[in-house]
Structure formats: C-alpha cells, structure tokens
Design an enzyme around this catalytic site. Structure first.
Site, mmCIF file in Angstrom:
data_model
loop_
_atom_site.group_PDB
_atom_site.id
_atom_site.type_symbol
_atom_site.label_atom_id
_atom_site.label_comp_id
_atom_site.label_asym_id
_atom_site.label_seq_id
_atom_site.Cartn_x
_atom_site.Cartn_y
_atom_site.Cartn_z
ATOM 1 C CB SER A 1 -0.942 -0.015 1.223
ATOM 2 O OG SER A 1 -1.922 0.998 1.113
ATOM 3 C CG ASN A 2 -0.557 4.645 -1.292
ATOM 4 O OD1 ASN A 2 -1.327 5.274 -0.566
ATOM 5 N ND2 ASN A 2 -0.952 4.110 -2.452
ATOM 6 C CG HIS A 3 3.139 6.603 3.632
ATOM 7 N ND1 HIS A 3 3.219 5.781 4.743
ATOM 8 C CD2 HIS A 3 4.351 6.519 3.016
ATOM 9 C CE1 HIS A 3 4.422 5.232 4.804
ATOM 10 N NE2 HIS A 3 5.129 5.663 3.768
#
Length: 413
Positions: free
Chosen positions: A220-222
């Site tokens: 995923s990412n932030h």
C-alpha cells in the site's frame, strides 16, 4: 446584495449553536433584510428572546398566543399562516434533530412547526447537533425527506463539537448562511443548490489501495484519503450528487448525502469507478492507486524461510488513462500527480497522455503537503496550459479552490 429588502423569518431551536443566531440576525439586518424571529421554548435556554428582538428590531415570537396575564383569553393570536405568507424565506438555524423530525413528519406542536407547515416560500434548514446524531439513520432520513419536499438543506460543517468530539454537526457559519441566501435570491438562481453544480453527478476516487500478497500482508502507500474526502464534501455542499469510491481509510463520511463505495484493491477501485463513470458529469481522481500488484497472491500466509524473498509484480489497470480514453465531450476530468522530481514536466505529461482537463500537482518537497497532513499546497494545470498556483491551506480550503475552478470552467462554456 440580493438579500436586501427580503423578508427573512428565522427559526431558532434548542441547540448550543443557538448563540450563533445573534450574529446571523445581525448580518442579515446589516445586508438590508427585514428579519423576524420565531423561537422554540427550548431555544430560550441557550439565548434570550430580548437579544434577538433587539438585533432584529422586531418582537420575538415563540407561542401561538402571546399573553401578559398568562390567561389565553387575555392574549393576542400569533397567526402562523400570516407569518408564513409574510416571509420571502424561512430559515431554521440552528435546526435541532428534534425540529427536523417534527417537520419531516408533519407534527405541528408549536408556533415554528405551524409556520413551517403554512409557509409558501422557500424553507432552509441548517442542522446543528453532535456527530453521531447527525449521522444517525433517522436524521439522515429526515433530511432526505425534507429535501424531497422541496426544502433546502444547508449542510452541517466539520469541526470540534460541544461534546468535545470532532466531526460533522457544527452549524454552518452565519456568513455562509447569508452568502447562500444571497446566492439564492440572485436573479435566475432560485436555490442554494441550483448553482452550476446543482444536479451534476460527480465521481470521486479517494484514499489508498491495498494489494494483497497473502491473506495477512499487502502492498500500500501512505495516503489517508483526507484530500479526496474534503473534495467530496465540497461538491456535496455545492449541491452535486456525489459518488465517492474510497479505498481503506479511517475517515467518517463527510456528508450523509454522499454515496460511498468502499473498495480495497486497485482492480476493485477500477471496477467501481468504471460502473459510475458513464453517469458522471465530473470525475475527480484523487486516490493514490497502486501501480503494481502481486501477480500471484498466496491463499495462505507465506512463511519466513529464505534470506531473500522475491515478489513478482504486474501492472494494475491505469484508471485515469482508461477512463480518459472513454471521456465524452460533455464530461470533465481532474487527476492528481504527486511528484518528487521534475514535478511540472511529469504533471503536464500525465495531463496530456491521460486526456485530463486538469491535473493537480503535489510536490513532496513542499512542507505540509502530500500524504497524512491536514494541509496541502497545490498547483493546478489545465489542458489549455494555464497554471493556477495556491499557497499552503487546509485541505478543506484546497477542496473549495478546486470546486471553484471547475465551477468557473462550467460557467464559461
């Protein structure tokens, strides 16, 4: 101002936000409106009739009969029909959950509800209550019913509430209410929701995606989704019908009227966005979608064995490019570009190759911008090559800037 000379009947109900009604009356009178106030009995616990009578320069009414002796036969009749016919607009602000419920179901138990049922003019409800009350299914349904009757809802705002909780439920600021009324009374307007975005279908993607490696792990990412949710809220307040395709976030729905479709992976987001695309007039792709996903996610947890572990990745569907290739001339599309190097050039390339009308450039080099912050600093480039630079602002303010840009474009075509 368009509200000058208009007759506004203000209904004040039992909410801690009733103190704001004093400023609302003052602003309306200052704008040249004639104001009369009807209070519920519970409203008097929060603000005195004397205050509102002094500011409005008219007696404040709260009962069907006004008496000096306490005996009904000695009093004067406050004609609710006459009040309803007198007004150019009835504004209930703050509108408590109790008052919304009564008006939505036709209960006529006091002067204010009698005026509402008698009014032939436009009626505006500005809700104010705690976040859980505002999002309760009964309140959501009551607001929907009132709107279906032709009334206008001035949506509650997000912020710190009297309970100490933070969320939707704050009364719209008096300046906002006066502005909406002024817009309503402009020639050819006729509704706070009959602006250029009234009735428009808006598709928004927001948040991250999660690409499964196995049943336990994912890539995923932030992204937190804050920017996309703020944009959805701004469109909803402008009267648009909003479909929000959201990746996993911890955010509450910013407005009960927004239709949220929750997804997890990039593929799920693509399918949901594609399903809503044809009906959309405006598309805002603010989600941080994974570019790659594991080619062969395991159906069981992968055990730690080797010192080096390789993971084969495959490209996800490019949502912006795919939808951009299908975009009709009557559709408008805005994309986002979060960059770290050659920011402007990369953003322009994305604008052109994906057939977008606007690209919103974020740079991770700008302090306070990007993922996780409550603020953002953006540069918007349109397909005509015009650049709009904005200073660091709250994401709610940034969202309003973006909606204003789109509104300006729609009004020019």
């Amino acid at each position: 101002m368009s509200v000058t000379g208009k007759r506004i009947l203000l209904g004040v109900t039992g909410s801690i936000s009733a103190y704001k009604s004093a400023l609302l009356v003052r602003l309306l009178v200052k704008a040249g409106a004639e104001v009369r106030v009807v209070m519920t009995e519970s409203a008097k616990a929060f603000i005195t009739p004397l205050t509102l009578a002094t500011l409005s320069k008219n007696p404040v009414l709260s009962t069907l009969v006004t008496t000096e002796s306490g005996h009904i036969g000695d009093g004067s009749w406050n004609n609710h029909v006459e009040l309803g016919l007198w007004a150019d607009a009835v504004v209930v602000a703050p509108a408590s959950a109790h008052t919304l419920a009564r008006c939505a179901t036709g209960l006529c138990t006091d002067l204010l509800s009698a005026v509402y049922l008698s009014a032939r003019c436009p009626v505006f409800f500005a809700p104010a209550m705690d976040v859980d009350m505002y999002h309760h299914p009964t309140t959501v349904e009551n607001l929907r019913r009132l709107e279906s009757f032709g009334n206008h809802i001035i949506r509650a705002e997000h912020g710190e509430l009297a309970s100490g909780l933070v969320g939707e439920g704050r009364l719209a600021e008096p300046e906002t209410i006066v502005h909406l009324l002024d817009e309503f009374f402009k020639p050819g307007a006729g509704s706070v929701k009959q602006g250029i975005l009234s009735g428009k279908q808006v598709l928004i993607t927001a948040g991250p995606t999660q690409e499964p490696i196995d049943p336990v792990r994912y890539i995923s990412n932030h992204s937190t989704g804050k920017m996309g949710y703020a944009i959805a809220n701004a469109f909803a307040k402008a009267g648009a019908t909003v479909n929000l395709v959201s990746g996993p976030t911890a955010l509450p729905l910013p407005d009960p009227a927004i239709h949220r479709i929750q997804v997890r992976s990039a593929q799920e987001m693509f399918v949901a966005a594609q399903d809503a695309f044809n009906e959309a007039d405006i598309i805002v792709l603010s989600a941080a979608v994974a570019d790659y996903t594991p080619a062969h996610p395991a159906d069981r947890k992968i055990k730690k064995k080797e010192a080096v572990f390789s993971l084969e990745l495959t490209k996800t569907t490019d949502i912006a490019a795919t939808l951009g290739s299908r975009k009709r001339p009557d559709q408008w599309m805005m994309g986002f570009a979060l960059e770290t190097d050659n920011e402007y050039e990369n953003a322009v390339k994305k604008l052109q190759t994906k057939n977008l009308d606007w690209i919103v450039l974020n740079s991770l080099r700008d302090e306070g911008a990007g993922f996780g912050h409550d603020t953002n600093k953006i540069t918007v480039i349109d397909k005509g090559g015009q650049t709009h630079k904005f200073e660091l602002k709250s994401k709610d303010e940034v969202a309003q800037d973006l909606v204003n840009l789109i509104k300006k474009k729609l009004m020019s075509v």
